[in-house]
Scaffold this motif. Structure first.
Motif, PDB file in Angstrom:
ATOM      1  N   ARG A 150      17.655  22.452   2.339  1.00  0.00           N
ATOM      2  CA  ARG A 150      17.164  21.170   2.846  1.00  0.00           C
ATOM      3  C   ARG A 150      15.701  21.340   3.220  1.00  0.00           C
ATOM      4  N   SER A 151      14.877  20.418   2.819  1.00  0.00           N
ATOM      5  CA  SER A 151      13.457  20.527   3.148  1.00  0.00           C
ATOM      6  C   SER A 151      12.883  19.162   3.493  1.00  0.00           C
ATOM      7  N   VAL A 152      11.941  19.169   4.419  1.00  0.00           N
ATOM      8  CA  VAL A 152      11.192  17.988   4.823  1.00  0.00           C
ATOM      9  C   VAL A 152       9.714  18.319   4.676  1.00  0.00           C
ATOM     10  N   ASN A 153       8.977  17.481   3.952  1.00  0.00           N
ATOM     11  CA  ASN A 153       7.563  17.738   3.691  1.00  0.00           C
ATOM     12  C   ASN A 153       6.699  16.574   4.161  1.00  0.00           C
ATOM     13  N   LEU A 154       5.538  16.919   4.679  1.00  0.00           N
ATOM     14  CA  LEU A 154       4.502  15.948   5.018  1.00  0.00           C
ATOM     15  C   LEU A 154       3.200  16.475   4.444  1.00  0.00           C
ATOM     16  N   ASP A 155       2.644  15.747   3.478  1.00  0.00           N
ATOM     17  CA  ASP A 155       1.432  16.185   2.793  1.00  0.00           C
ATOM     18  C   ASP A 155       0.356  15.117   2.913  1.00  0.00           C
ATOM     19  N   LEU A 156      -0.844  15.538   3.286  1.00  0.00           N
ATOM     20  CA  LEU A 156      -1.987  14.651   3.433  1.00  0.00           C
ATOM     21  C   LEU A 156      -3.098  15.149   2.514  1.00  0.00           C
ATOM     22  N   ARG A 157      -3.604  14.232   1.687  1.00  0.00           N
ATOM     23  CA  ARG A 157      -4.612  14.622   0.706  1.00  0.00           C
ATOM     24  C   ARG A 157      -5.711  13.576   0.631  1.00  0.00           C
ATOM     25  N   ARG A 158      -6.917  14.034   0.529  1.00  0.00           N
ATOM     26  CA  ARG A 158      -8.069  13.156   0.362  1.00  0.00           C
ATOM     27  C   ARG A 158      -8.164  12.742  -1.099  1.00  0.00           C
ATOM     28  N   GLU A 159      -8.113  11.433  -1.367  1.00  0.00           N
ATOM     29  CA  GLU A 159      -8.168  10.942  -2.735  1.00  0.00           C
ATOM     30  C   GLU A 159      -9.586  10.967  -3.291  1.00  0.00           C
ATOM     31  N   ASN A 160     -10.566  10.580  -2.477  1.00  0.00           N
ATOM     32  CA  ASN A 160     -11.950  10.584  -2.917  1.00  0.00           C
ATOM     33  C   ASN A 160     -12.690  11.704  -2.203  1.00  0.00           C
ATOM     34  N   PRO A 161     -13.383  12.551  -2.937  1.00  0.00           N
ATOM     35  CA  PRO A 161     -14.064  13.681  -2.292  1.00  0.00           C
ATOM     36  C   PRO A 161     -15.074  13.219  -1.247  1.00  0.00           C
ATOM     37  N   THR A 209       0.816  -1.222   0.000  1.00  0.00           N
ATOM     38  CA  THR A 209       0.000   0.000   0.000  1.00  0.00           C
ATOM     39  C   THR A 209       0.845   1.267   0.000  1.00  0.00           C
ATOM     40  N   SER A 210       2.168   1.127  -0.083  1.00  0.00           N
ATOM     41  CA  SER A 210       3.059   2.283  -0.064  1.00  0.00           C
ATOM     42  C   SER A 210       4.042   2.210  -1.226  1.00  0.00           C
ATOM     43  N   ASP A 211       4.547   3.351  -1.602  1.00  0.00           N
ATOM     44  CA  ASP A 211       5.592   3.450  -2.624  1.00  0.00           C
ATOM     45  C   ASP A 211       6.753   4.242  -2.059  1.00  0.00           C
ATOM     46  N   ALA A 267      18.290  16.094  -4.852  1.00  0.00           N
ATOM     47  CA  ALA A 267      17.858  14.709  -4.682  1.00  0.00           C
ATOM     48  C   ALA A 267      16.706  14.659  -3.697  1.00  0.00           C
ATOM     49  N   THR A 268      15.717  13.859  -4.027  1.00  0.00           N
ATOM     50  CA  THR A 268      14.527  13.690  -3.177  1.00  0.00           C
ATOM     51  C   THR A 268      14.301  12.211  -2.896  1.00  0.00           C
ATOM     52  N   LEU A 269      13.967  11.906  -1.670  1.00  0.00           N
ATOM     53  CA  LEU A 269      13.589  10.559  -1.244  1.00  0.00           C
ATOM     54  C   LEU A 269      12.276  10.662  -0.485  1.00  0.00           C
ATOM     55  N   GLY A 270      11.294   9.843  -0.857  1.00  0.00           N
ATOM     56  CA  GLY A 270       9.991   9.968  -0.224  1.00  0.00           C
ATOM     57  C   GLY A 270       9.268   8.649  -0.084  1.00  0.00           C
ATOM     58  N   LEU A 271       8.241   8.668   0.757  1.00  0.00           N
ATOM     59  CA  LEU A 271       7.373   7.520   0.988  1.00  0.00           C
ATOM     60  C   LEU A 271       5.935   8.001   0.861  1.00  0.00           C
ATOM     61  N   ARG A 272       5.214   7.424  -0.088  1.00  0.00           N
ATOM     62  CA  ARG A 272       3.818   7.779  -0.284  1.00  0.00           C
ATOM     63  C   ARG A 272       2.958   6.574   0.092  1.00  0.00           C
ATOM     64  N   SER A 273       2.012   6.778   1.008  1.00  0.00           N
ATOM     65  CA  SER A 273       1.208   5.679   1.540  1.00  0.00           C
ATOM     66  C   SER A 273      -0.272   5.943   1.306  1.00  0.00           C
ATOM     67  N   ASN A 274      -1.003   4.881   0.990  1.00  0.00           N
ATOM     68  CA  ASN A 274      -2.452   4.959   0.839  1.00  0.00           C
ATOM     69  C   ASN A 274      -3.112   4.540   2.147  1.00  0.00           C
ATOM     70  N   LEU A 275      -3.845   5.467   2.761  1.00  0.00           N
ATOM     71  CA  LEU A 275      -4.519   5.216   4.026  1.00  0.00           C
ATOM     72  C   LEU A 275      -6.014   5.273   3.782  1.00  0.00           C
ATOM     73  N   GLU A 276      -6.556   4.150   3.281  1.00  0.00           N
ATOM     74  CA  GLU A 276      -7.952   4.085   2.879  1.00  0.00           C
ATOM     75  C   GLU A 276      -8.248   5.188   1.858  1.00  0.00           C
ATOM     76  N   ARG A 277      -8.971   6.238   2.237  1.00  0.00           N
ATOM     77  CA  ARG A 277      -9.333   7.277   1.260  1.00  0.00           C
ATOM     78  C   ARG A 277      -8.333   8.437   1.247  1.00  0.00           C
ATOM     79  N   TRP A 278      -7.258   8.314   1.967  1.00  0.00           N
ATOM     80  CA  TRP A 278      -6.277   9.394   2.067  1.00  0.00           C
ATOM     81  C   TRP A 278      -4.931   8.949   1.515  1.00  0.00           C
ATOM     82  N   THR A 279      -4.148   9.924   1.067  1.00  0.00           N
ATOM     83  CA  THR A 279      -2.769   9.678   0.655  1.00  0.00           C
ATOM     84  C   THR A 279      -1.845  10.526   1.518  1.00  0.00           C
TER      85      THR A 279
END
Length: 839
Positions: free
Chosen positions: A419-430, A315-317, A365-377
């Motif tokens: 240097r930057s660190v990001n945490l983004d949360l988005r609703r996939e389904n409205p 469920t993650s990339d 260079a960027t390294l990240g982890l994107r996870s699907n949390l039910e209806r959220w990313t």
């Protein structure tokens, strides 16, 4: 990598004779940053999911999905509340960009984007800056796969467009690595943070591996220079690029590539009439009538590397992408005559033309982890980026050192690190509610920005025992007092709510709070909406406030250059760090953030099948704009500054200020049409931009300057000209493309409005010249022999058009017959070819 400040110095810029060999040697001998890139490459990671653009050449369908402008998934451009341009891979590949420069491609394809060339302009010869909607280059935010891109370490103090700005160096992003580009032409500070005043450019890397591809290109200027009544063939350009990738069994992928460029210099200088302030000695008069100067593009040898990849973990990339660039450049400055204070006759009996050297190393260079949390990313990422620019000169000298002077100099170095660190949360389904569909998003960001500069070798700045000018001619060295080391931290949080209130009405709201360790808190917000009357007509509007924090390089930047002083004589000008003791002695104040209010209204229509039209009108009010002060010079000032610690040899000064308020008003018109013609597809795209910048307020000079000279101003005629009239108020592009399975034909027409050049030579002598509007016509033809092999032939500026000739008050005694200010350029016709091989 080995530093130039080591005891045994690496020779600054090995020169074109070694070209790529010298760059490869540095990559091998000092791969500290490259190793970080490679390490992340071993992890192979996934970029954020981006929708595909229309892949047909020349098409820019407004039904295409855009990811920029709103975090609401799946919204077509037709329903976007703000103006968005989409450029697909085919459009970028066939833009005819010289030396495969991304900035050139953007200028060709986007009417509101300008990308000028500089010459005889110090560090600005080596790093070019782009601008959106006629505003400053640093008022445009650049993203790579949705992540903030760092700027160049160079502050362009000698350029006319974007003077005093540290811009993103577009040419460190390989053009062959790009899948598509999204351009948001609207203020977006509440969504993406500082700098997004004029808009945002999001460059999306290739993520569809499909084998191996190699390209080899060759080009040359073939032109007639009327100023010397001669045909010229120069600017030979060779480009080699390759890319390849493969899919992974888990649904991931890996793609990487390289790009090599070597470009010879161009020269459009005229015949030297000898300046009146040069002694009329027999030795000096002997060079009269010669082409002593060089005006045009620098020598360039560059390599760019990149990768993009992902690994799926259920469920993650895990995703990662990176770029690395290494570029050597050789520019020029003004000619030094055989017998004057800047020359040592024993070393250069016939005078000399100093060659400026630039070593530009860039990494991200960027390294990240994107996870699907039910209806959220949930997207977590870390990005490290930076730029190092080392500056110097060859074919030069320090006249005060006499015959013992070196002829090659290391004049100093600038570095930026982000240097930057990001945490983004988005609703996939409205979320469905009584008031429509809602798509929330939120995020946090931490960013650390650093700027460092290093003094040049002592011979580049130290005074000697001889009666001559002090410092390396062409690239005056940074002194130990000029060196700086500064950093700040930025914490930010944002929230965004995109809503589909009804089938026809879309409303977006965004807010962002940023806390700067040196500037305090800043709050920005945005409200935008679009109403579709039916499937063919949409009205949209937006209002927002944005900010731009002064860059760390603007806060700590210092340089030394030769500029015009009284009666067109040349004087040593020093850019003083705004918080330094010398600048404070002249009343300089600590910089604060620029603040802007953006308003826009637009209309989008598809009146016929295959035809789309977008018209957007905008108005931007900007307060506390960061600009360089006027160059301040005069006998009283020179006596005052030279009596201060660290002021020896300084004849003129300038420093950064928040002295100007401006307003920018204009409109963008974009048209696209496509239809089938014969066995192929015909597409016609056109665009027009009108941008007018006006100064609405200028702060008075501090008392310290008034005491020295009541006529001093912080912003004078040159800076007013830079802000208001130096960029064309109008620009238009028209492109016609037809292609079938074998052939591809493209024709482009470019129109540039008039520009104005003003100089301040002191004593009330302020020559002004308006350069008329110009056009250029490009042609390109492509033939596909097989699935493996294709050939492209093209010509830019086919009719060899040049800007107006500069008048006698501006052409510097015949040496600079054309002004590089003109967007049509001064290089004339350019012919090119490219062979593509695919496996």
């Amino acid at each position: 990598m080995r530093r130039l400040s080591e005891t045994k110095r690496a020779p600054l810029n090995r020169g074109k004779s070694q070209g790529w060999l010298s760059i490869r040697a540095r990559l091998k001998s000092g791969a500290r940053h490259a190793s970080a890139v490679s390490l992340l490459g071993m992890v192979s990671a996934a970029p954020p999911a981006f929708a595909q653009a229309d892949g047909e050449t020349g098409r820019n369908s407004i039904e295409t999905i855009a990811v920029i402008g709103s975090r609401s998934p799946g919204r077509p451009v037709l329903r976007s509340p703000v103006a968005v341009d989409l450029l697909d891979q085919a459009q970028i590949d066939h833009a005819g960009a010289m030396a495969a420069e991304l900035g050139e491609a953007l200028s060709t394809l986007i009417p509101s984007f300008n990308y000028l060339r500089q010459s005889n302009s110090g560090t600005s010869d080596h790093v070019r800056a782009g601008q959106l909607r006629g505003m400053s280059p640093d008022q445009m935010l650049v993203l790579l796969n949705g992540k903030r891109r760092h700027t160049s370490a160079v502050v362009n103090t000698e350029t006319k467009i974007g003077r005093g700005t540290a811009a993103v160096d577009f040419n460190t992003i390989p053009i062959g690595a790009i899948q598509r580009i999204e351009v948001l032409r609207d203020g977006a500070g509440a969504q993406y943070g500082s700098d997004a005043i004029s808009g945002v450019i999001n460059v999306i890397l290739e993520d569809t591996p499909d084998g191996i591809e190699f390209n080899a290109g060759y080009g040359q200027h073939r032109t007639r220079l009327d100023a010397i009544d001669k045909d010229i063939n120069d600017g030979e350009t060779l480009t080699l690029s390759g890319k390849g990738g493969f899919s992974l069994s888990d649904g991931g992928f890996f793609q990487s590539g390289f790009e090599l460029t070597e470009r010879d210099a161009t020269n459009r200088a005229g015949f030297d009439q000898i300046p009146f302030f040069i002694p009329a000695t027999p030795a000096n008069l002997a060079v009269q009538g010669q082409r002593n100067y060089r005006m045009g593009d620098p020598d360039v040898a560059a390599i760019n590397l990149w990768y993009n990849g992902s690994i799926s973990l259920g469920t993650s990339d895990i995703y990662s992408f990176a770029t690395y660039g290494d570029r050597d450049t050789e520019g020029v400055t003004f000619f030094r005559y055989p017998e004057e204070s800047r020359t040592v006759t024993e070393l250069y009996p016939e005078g000399f033309l100093p060659v400026t050297l630039g070593e530009n190393r860039d990494y991200s260079a960027t390294l990240g982890l994107r996870s699907n949390l039910e209806r959220w990313t949930l997207d977590n990422s870390v990005t490290l980026g930076g730029n190092r620019f080392a500056y110097g000169a060859k074919n030069s000298l320090n006249a005060s050192l006499g015959p013992a002077s070196p002829r090659r100099f290391d004049s100093g170095e600038y570095r930026v690190i982000q240097r930057s660190v990001n945490l983004d949360l988005r609703r996939e389904n409205p979320i469905e509610g009584r008031l429509g569909m809602w798509s929330p998003a939120a995020g946090l960001e931490y960013r650390r920005e650093e700027f460092r500069s290093r003094a040049g070798e002592s011979a580049s700045w130290q005074p000697g025992d001889f009666d001559g000018d002090i410092g390396a001619q062409g690239a005056l060295g940074l002194t130990p007092q000029d060196a700086t080391n500064g950093a700040r931290e930025v914490y930010s949080a944002y929230a965004e709510l995109s809503s589909q209130l009804t089938e026809a009405l879309v409303v977006d709201v965004a807010a962002r709070l940023e806390n700067y360790s040196d500037l305090g808190e800043e709050l920005t917000g945005k409200l935008s909406g679009a109403y579709s009357f039916n499937s063919r007509y949409t009205l949209r509007a937006a209002v927002s406030n944005s900010l731009r924090a002064p860059s760390m390089s603007q806060l700590g930047f210092a340089d030394r250059s030769i500029n015009f002083g009284e009666n067109r004589t040349l004087v040593t000008t020093v850019t003083l760090p705004v918080d330094g003791s010398l600048a404070q002695a002249f009343g300089a104040k600590n910089l604060k953030a620029e603040t802007a209010i953006n308003r826009s209204i637009g209309f989008v229509t598809q009146p016929l099948d295959g035809l789309s039209v977008m018209l957007d009108v905008y108005y931007i009010e900007l307060e506390d704009r960061v600009t360089l002060s006027e160059r301040l010079f005069g006998e009283e000032l020179a006596d005052f500054v030279q009596a201060l610690p660290g002021g020896a040899g300084i004849e003129s000064v300038r420093f950064f200020t928040n002295a100007v308020d401006t307003r920018t008003g204009g409109a963008d018109l974009i048209l696209a049409y496509s239809t089938s013609v014969g066995a192929g597809e015909l597409s016609v795209t056109g665009g027009y931009n009108y941008s007018q910048n006006r100064i609405t307020g200028i702060a008075p000079p501090p008392d310290q300057l008034r005491i020295l000279d009541p006529s001093f101003v912080l912003v004078g005629v040159e800076e007013e000209n830079t802000l208001e009239e130096s960029a064309p108020a109008q620009k238009a592009n028209l492109s016609v493309n037809w292609s079938d399975s074998r052939w591809g034909l493209t024709g482009r027409l470019h129109y540039f409005g008039s520009t104005v050049r003003v100089f301040n030579f002191g004593g009330g002598f302020e020559p002004r010249q308006r350069y008329g509007s110009e056009y250029a016509v490009d042609f390109e033809t492509r033939y596909t022999f097989s699935d493996m092999l294709s050939l492209t032939l093209g010509v830019n500026n086919a009719f060899d058009n040049y800007p107006d000739r500069s008048g006698a008050d501006i052409n510097f005694f015949g040496n600079l017959p054309h002004d590089v200010l003109s967007p049509v350029g001064v290089n004339g016709r350019y012919v090119y070819s490219n062979i593509k091989v695919q496996f």
